[in-house]
Design an enzyme around this catalytic site. Sequence first.
Site, mmCIF file in Angstrom:
data_model
loop_
_atom_site.group_PDB
_atom_site.id
_atom_site.type_symbol
_atom_site.label_atom_id
_atom_site.label_comp_id
_atom_site.label_asym_id
_atom_site.label_seq_id
_atom_site.Cartn_x
_atom_site.Cartn_y
_atom_site.Cartn_z
ATOM 1 N N SER A 145 -6.755 62.481 -103.955
ATOM 2 C CA SER A 145 -8.198 62.270 -104.093
ATOM 3 C C SER A 145 -8.821 63.595 -104.493
ATOM 4 O O SER A 145 -8.234 64.662 -104.252
ATOM 5 C CB SER A 145 -8.778 61.817 -102.750
ATOM 6 O OG SER A 145 -10.180 61.934 -102.752
ATOM 7 N N TYR A 158 -8.940 62.169 -92.983
ATOM 8 C CA TYR A 158 -8.582 61.530 -94.256
ATOM 9 C C TYR A 158 -8.404 62.584 -95.354
ATOM 10 O O TYR A 158 -7.392 62.597 -96.060
ATOM 11 C CB TYR A 158 -9.668 60.521 -94.654
ATOM 12 C CG TYR A 158 -9.509 60.023 -96.068
ATOM 13 C CD1 TYR A 158 -8.511 59.108 -96.388
ATOM 14 C CD2 TYR A 158 -10.339 60.493 -97.100
ATOM 15 C CE1 TYR A 158 -8.344 58.663 -97.700
ATOM 16 C CE2 TYR A 158 -10.177 60.050 -98.401
ATOM 17 C CZ TYR A 158 -9.183 59.138 -98.703
ATOM 18 O OH TYR A 158 -9.004 58.703 -99.987
HETATM 19 N N1 LIG Z 1 -11.931 54.259 -103.064
HETATM 20 C C1 LIG Z 1 -12.044 55.565 -103.148
HETATM 21 O O1 LIG Z 1 -13.152 56.137 -103.206
HETATM 22 C C2 LIG Z 1 -10.810 56.423 -103.254
HETATM 23 C C3 LIG Z 1 -10.947 57.715 -103.797
HETATM 24 C C4 LIG Z 1 -9.820 58.516 -103.869
HETATM 25 C C5 LIG Z 1 -8.596 58.059 -103.446
HETATM 26 N N2 LIG Z 1 -8.498 56.795 -102.928
HETATM 27 C C6 LIG Z 1 -7.180 56.342 -102.461
HETATM 28 O O2 LIG Z 1 -6.779 55.193 -103.187
HETATM 29 C C7 LIG Z 1 -5.893 54.410 -102.402
HETATM 30 C C8 LIG Z 1 -6.304 52.978 -102.469
HETATM 31 O O3 LIG Z 1 -7.572 52.822 -101.894
HETATM 32 P P1 LIG Z 1 -8.639 51.786 -102.443
HETATM 33 O O4 LIG Z 1 -9.845 52.551 -102.752
HETATM 34 O O5 LIG Z 1 -8.055 50.939 -103.472
HETATM 35 O O6 LIG Z 1 -8.935 51.001 -101.105
HETATM 36 P P2 LIG Z 1 -8.660 49.487 -100.661
HETATM 37 O O7 LIG Z 1 -9.236 48.549 -101.648
HETATM 38 O O8 LIG Z 1 -9.096 49.433 -99.257
HETATM 39 O O9 LIG Z 1 -7.074 49.352 -100.731
HETATM 40 C C9 LIG Z 1 -6.240 49.876 -99.738
HETATM 41 C C10 LIG Z 1 -4.861 49.272 -99.889
HETATM 42 O O10 LIG Z 1 -4.018 49.859 -98.891
HETATM 43 C C11 LIG Z 1 -3.392 48.820 -98.146
HETATM 44 N N3 LIG Z 1 -3.200 49.199 -96.749
HETATM 45 C C12 LIG Z 1 -4.120 49.672 -95.882
HETATM 46 N N4 LIG Z 1 -3.581 49.821 -94.659
HETATM 47 C C13 LIG Z 1 -2.291 49.424 -94.770
HETATM 48 C C14 LIG Z 1 -1.217 49.321 -93.847
HETATM 49 N N5 LIG Z 1 -1.370 49.683 -92.562
HETATM 50 N N6 LIG Z 1 -0.026 48.864 -94.277
HETATM 51 C C15 LIG Z 1 0.144 48.488 -95.572
HETATM 52 N N7 LIG Z 1 -0.837 48.574 -96.496
HETATM 53 C C16 LIG Z 1 -2.036 49.018 -96.093
HETATM 54 C C17 LIG Z 1 -4.361 47.637 -98.221
HETATM 55 O O11 LIG Z 1 -3.662 46.421 -98.044
HETATM 56 P P3 LIG Z 1 -3.717 45.495 -96.742
HETATM 57 O O12 LIG Z 1 -5.037 45.640 -96.118
HETATM 58 O O13 LIG Z 1 -3.419 44.140 -97.287
HETATM 59 O O14 LIG Z 1 -2.607 45.987 -95.869
HETATM 60 C C18 LIG Z 1 -4.874 47.769 -99.649
HETATM 61 O O15 LIG Z 1 -4.005 47.128 -100.538
HETATM 62 C C19 LIG Z 1 -5.926 55.003 -100.991
HETATM 63 O O16 LIG Z 1 -4.778 55.813 -100.796
HETATM 64 C C20 LIG Z 1 -7.167 55.877 -101.014
HETATM 65 O O17 LIG Z 1 -7.039 56.972 -100.140
HETATM 66 C C21 LIG Z 1 -9.577 55.963 -102.844
#
Ligand SMILES: NC(=O)c1ccc[n+]([C@@H]2O[C@H](COP(=O)([O-])OP(=O)(O)OC[C@H]3O[C@@H](n4cnc5c(N)ncnc54)[C@H](OP(=O)(O)O)[C@@H]3O)[C@@H](O)[C@H]2O)c1
Length: 346
Positions: A145, A158
């Site tokens: 990130s 985080y």
């Molecule tokens: N959104 C942002 O602003 C942002 C910015 C920078 C980086 N990121 C990174 O991008 C990645 C994806 O995030 P996103 O923004 O796409 O959020 P999201 O829509 O909440 O997706 C998170 C994913 O992680 C899975 N997950 C969460 N807890 C889990 C667990 N205990 N076991 C297995 N799978 C799990 C969820 O699936 P289930 O709930 O089905 O398990 C979901 O598929 C993350 O690593 C986040 O740190 C996000």
Amino acid sequence: MNTETGKTALITGASSGIGQELAKLFAQDGYNLVLVARSDDTLNRLADVFRSNYGTQQITVIGKDLSQENSAQEVYDEVKRQGITVNYLVNDAGLSTYGKFATETDWEKETELIHLNVVTFTHLTKLFLKDMVARNEGRVLNLSSLVAVVPFPLQTVYAATKAYIYSFTLSMNNELKDTNVTMTALMPNATDTDFFNKAGAADTVITDSLQDPVMVARDGYKAFLKGESKVIPGGAKNKMYEIMGYVAPPEMTGAMMRYNNERKDSEAVKKQQKTIAWTIGVAAGVVVSVAALLAAYNNTNAIDRARYRYKAKSAGRSAKNALASVTDSLNGTYHDVKSKVEEALA
Ligand SMILES: NC(=O)c1ccc[n+]([C@@H]2O[C@H](COP(=O)([O-])OP(=O)(O)OC[C@H]3O[C@@H](n4cnc5c(N)ncnc54)[C@H](OP(=O)(O)O)[C@@H]3O)[C@@H](O)[C@H]2O)c1
């Protein structure tokens, strides 16, 4: 389309957000998939869509809570049991918590976060990377990130896990340099997924300027296929944030990110908005007054204008002196406002 059928991509966190968009890109390009997350229902539905829309030949769904001890080993064992070779590993699954670390956040949730974002991430990478290095082919994409390079108060744990992932990836780039295996860190700015909602931070200032997860996935995917060490999606603006993270004092980036991460209805945000409104009001007043004076000057006759020019010259001298004292006083006001904002944000 960049079809390389026969190869398999394993994507954690494929059930929503950036992970789902990445899975779609792999499916469109004809790769076989292993989709991992807790919501296996969602993953199965997604698999059906990929089969019918893109003709994906082999899709394996593994419903797994990756925050649990040994979950990485269990995923690896299941993949081996099914005789699948993972050519591409995407470590996307991640979560956050919201609040002041010392007094507000919940340790159980933080343990889950650290286990998912750090322990499982590292273990899963170790297991699959060993095979990739043995075959001398493969690629890994890690979701870091932009907050890996700046402080992110109120999501402190985080941000630290994302800095871990970034540092890990950069070191691994060196360790892998004599192989055909690559590792890429994807470093998005705040993105419009369910992430902030799940973290309990849906009403924070930063959520007013979220970027498109489709764009994030596309930029990440391209850099991943090229084997780049890192990618910051979203062009020059986000690249500037990265540079700021390296050159600006952490006190400054910390205060800025703290404001971004405050709830919109918090006292700190209201105070800051009042200061901004006050500054804009003063600036607008100055612009209107100067415009009115110019209009009046243009409407006068030549003799009056000469008289005004003479008066303006002598007024200019006293204005110069006045300006010096106004600058001093503005300087004082700036420092006063700055310390008030810092006090409000503390
Ligand atoms: N959104 C942002 O602003 C942002 C910015 C920078 C980086 N990121 C990174 O991008 C990645 C994806 O995030 P996103 O923004 O796409 O959020 P999201 O829509 O909440 O997706 C998170 C994913 O992680 C899975 N997950 C969460 N807890 C889990 C667990 N205990 N076991 C297995 N799978 C799990 C969820 O699936 P289930 O709930 O089905 O398990 C979901 O598929 C993350 O690593 C986040 O740190 C996000």
